[in-house]
Enzyme design. Structure first.
Site, PDB file in Angstrom:
ATOM      1  N   GLU A  93       0.842  -1.195   0.000  1.00  0.00           N
ATOM      2  CA  GLU A  93       0.000   0.000   0.000  1.00  0.00           C
ATOM      3  C   GLU A  93       0.878   1.246   0.000  1.00  0.00           C
ATOM      4  OE1 GLU A  93      -3.142   2.441   2.861  1.00  0.00           O
ATOM      5  OE2 GLU A  93      -2.328   0.514   3.516  1.00  0.00           O
ATOM      6  N   ASP A 110       2.922 -14.355  13.568  1.00  0.00           N
ATOM      7  CA  ASP A 110       1.719 -14.993  13.031  1.00  0.00           C
ATOM      8  C   ASP A 110       0.790 -13.877  12.576  1.00  0.00           C
ATOM      9  OD1 ASP A 110      -0.676 -16.299  12.535  1.00  0.00           O
ATOM     10  OD2 ASP A 110      -0.487 -17.661  14.233  1.00  0.00           O
ATOM     11  N   HIS A 143      -2.861  10.291  -0.495  1.00  0.00           N
ATOM     12  CA  HIS A 143      -3.063   8.980  -1.115  1.00  0.00           C
ATOM     13  C   HIS A 143      -3.065   9.096  -2.638  1.00  0.00           C
ATOM     14  CE1 HIS A 143      -3.766   5.591   1.674  1.00  0.00           C
ATOM     15  NE2 HIS A 143      -3.883   6.558   2.567  1.00  0.00           N
TER      16      HIS A 143
END
Length: 535
Positions: free
Chosen positions: A233, A437, A528
């Site tokens: 991202e 994990d 963004h």
């Protein structure tokens, strides 16, 4: 209702030699030893498997095997594993077969093939160290099978050697029609992934960037740290870098670990609520024995306490453990299983038992873990001077705190478990880079944010992570890239997990500051659009 038990000396890892007396096994556990569905006709007889569901042991004798009531001579019974066989009458205490936890033993009998698609009764008696003599009865069926031409290549005894890895790569290419240009290129021996992945075929390369350094004023993490972040991202690394810059200019982040425990949550079923209540009281009276059993299964795990929750005719328990530098889910599963096996052998009124009741809420966010902690409960906090915030983030403390109040109401109406903005971004990026994990992000990303304007007009903010599950030893932390990232942080190996915990919390709070400032100053969307487009 909770039982708080004081900490105590850690017992050593259970081994076969440590247990001289037979271990009592409940019928509920005993019937799980036969591997249902394993009965098959072979070229020279009939075979089936048994599986150790309890703890490491040795098979030291075979007394009898009968199929459909017909006793079979010990001369016609062969026992073995990994392709080797030993005749049953040759097995004794001096010539036993290793029977580790979770592994199978193959039993072969030289008899005529059994009829397919009908039930057959198997009865056997075996000697073990340290369970003593076990008598097993099972019903199984020899099923019609067809060869599967599309099976992924697998060789159980050599599944991480390059020859079988290449065969799997070729299988994927032939099955999909896609040539593997990237998946099959890696820089390490596949053998080191044993215990991390099955059917190893290649690697997924994920972009990594570094943010920081970030200054952490912790009790364990002290100094400046470069932060490896794996993500696809755009703007993520840049955003965290911006937050870290402001935090460093303000003196750094203070971190505090306030609780540390990992759970497993079995449930016991009874005929009535009264029986359930009586069992709950019995647990209180036998806490020392339960603790001793649980801790016999691990060098590290310490049983801190057991929470009890009674509903209907069920007793839900949450075993809380300290697990050292490991995340500890597997460790506490084994410890709790050993303890529950002892409970089942001692308390006869139990109707049924499940190893996990879903009350540990593993890989799920939950209110119980927000309140009672799963993993590490850690708080990160900072104070950013007013002038720094205005000059570098283009927002003042009053505006940012007001936005936080508005967002809190929005989170409440949405039913969110968290009022933080995006803790999952920091945790997922760090977890991938350091071999955690990754599915634990589901619960670990619950973030409790608090902001206020100080009397001096500065911004105070804190982030509480009540369920942060991380490790610096074991699991994926030993994989080459992930170990390297932990070493960059000075966090690989034993004795480092609390340092790593504080760093993770600090990074998450840096991201909260950056995104909250961007939204409050209306910079979020334009950033963004400028940095996050790859299309």
């Amino acid at each position: 209702m909770r039982n708080t038990i004081t900490e105590h000396k850690v017992r050593s890892l259970s081994s076969i030699s440590e247990f001289k007396n037979p271990v009592a096994i409940s019928p509920i556990i005993l019937k799980k030893i036969y591997s249902s569905g394993s009965l098959m006709n072979c070229d020279d007889g009939v075979g089936f498997r048994i599986k150790n569901q309890i703890r490491d042991a040795m098979l030291t004798g075979v007394h009898r095997i009968a199929i459909n009531g017909t006793e079979i001579s010990l001369n016609d019974i062969f026992v073995g594993k990994n392709g080797s066989r030993l005749r049953a009458d040759m097995i004794d205490k001096d010539n036993g077969i290793c029977f580790p936890l979770g592994e199978d033993i193959q039993i072969h009998v030289s008899i005529e093939p059994l009829h397919k698609n009908q039930e057959h009764h198997i009865s056997l008696g075996i000697d073990t160290d340290h369970f003593g003599m076990l008598s097993l009865d099972a019903t199984d069926t020899v099923m019609e099978t067809r060869a599967d031409q599309s099976r992924i290549p697998c060789v159980k005894e050599a599944n991480y050697e390059m020859e079988i890895v290449h065969k799997r790569q070729e299988f994927v290419e032939n099955f999909s029609g896609v040539k593997l240009h990237h998946i099959k290129h890696h820089s390490f021996d596949p053998a080191i992934t044993r215990g991390n992945i099955e059917n190893f075929t290649g690697v997924a390369q994920i972009p990594m960037g570094f943010a920081g350094p970030i200054k952490v004023n912790g009790e364990y993490a002290k100094g400046e740290f470069l932060i490896p972040l794996c993500a696809s991202e755009g703007t993520l690394v840049a955003s965290y870098n911006r937050g870290m810059k402001i935090i460093n200019m303000s003196g750094g982040i203070t971190t505090t670990i306030v609780e540390d425990q990992m759970q497993r949550a079995p449930v016991f079923v009874f005929e009535s609520s009264r029986q359930a209540r009586d069992f709950s009281l019995w647990l209180d009276e036998h806490m020392d024995e339960i603790r001793s059993q649980a801790e016999s299964a691990s060098k590290v795990a310490r049983l801190l306490d057991i929470e009890k929750y009674l509903a209907s005719k069920f007793v839900y328990l949450r075993f809380n453990y300290y697990t050292g530098d490991a995340a500890g889910q597997n460790m506490v599963s084994m410890a709790t299983f050993v303890a529950c096996s002892w409970i089942l052998s001692q308390y006869k009124e139990i109707k049924h038992f499940y190893m996990e009741s879903n009350m540990a809420t593993d890989k799920k966010c939950s209110q119980i873990n927000t309140m009672n902690t799963r993993g590490k409960r850690v708080v990160a906090e900072f104070t950013v001077p007013r002038d720094i915030l205005i000059h570098h983030m283009r927002v003042d403390p009053d505006t940012l705190v007001y936005h936080s109040q508005v967002a809190n109401l929005g989170a409440f109406m949405a039913g969110s478990s968290s009022n933080g903005l995006h803790c999952a971004n920091a945790l997922a990026a760090l977890f991938i880079a350091t071999g955690q994990d990754v599915a634990n992000v589901a619960e670990a990303s619950t973030g409790l944010m608090y902001t206020e304007v100080t009397p001096e007009g500065d911004l105070y903010a804190s982030l509480t992570l009540p369920s942060l599950i991380v490790a610096t030893y074991g699991g994926g932390t030993g994989l080459p890239t992930q170990r390297e990232c932990l070493e960059i942080l000075g966090c690989y190996g034993q004795g480092k997990v609390r340092k790593f915990t504080e760093i993770v919390a600090a990074v998450a709070l840096a991201g909260e500051l950056s995104l909250a400032s961007a939204i409050s100053s209306l910079d979020w969307v334009t950033s963004h659009e400028r940095l996050g487009k790859n299309r």
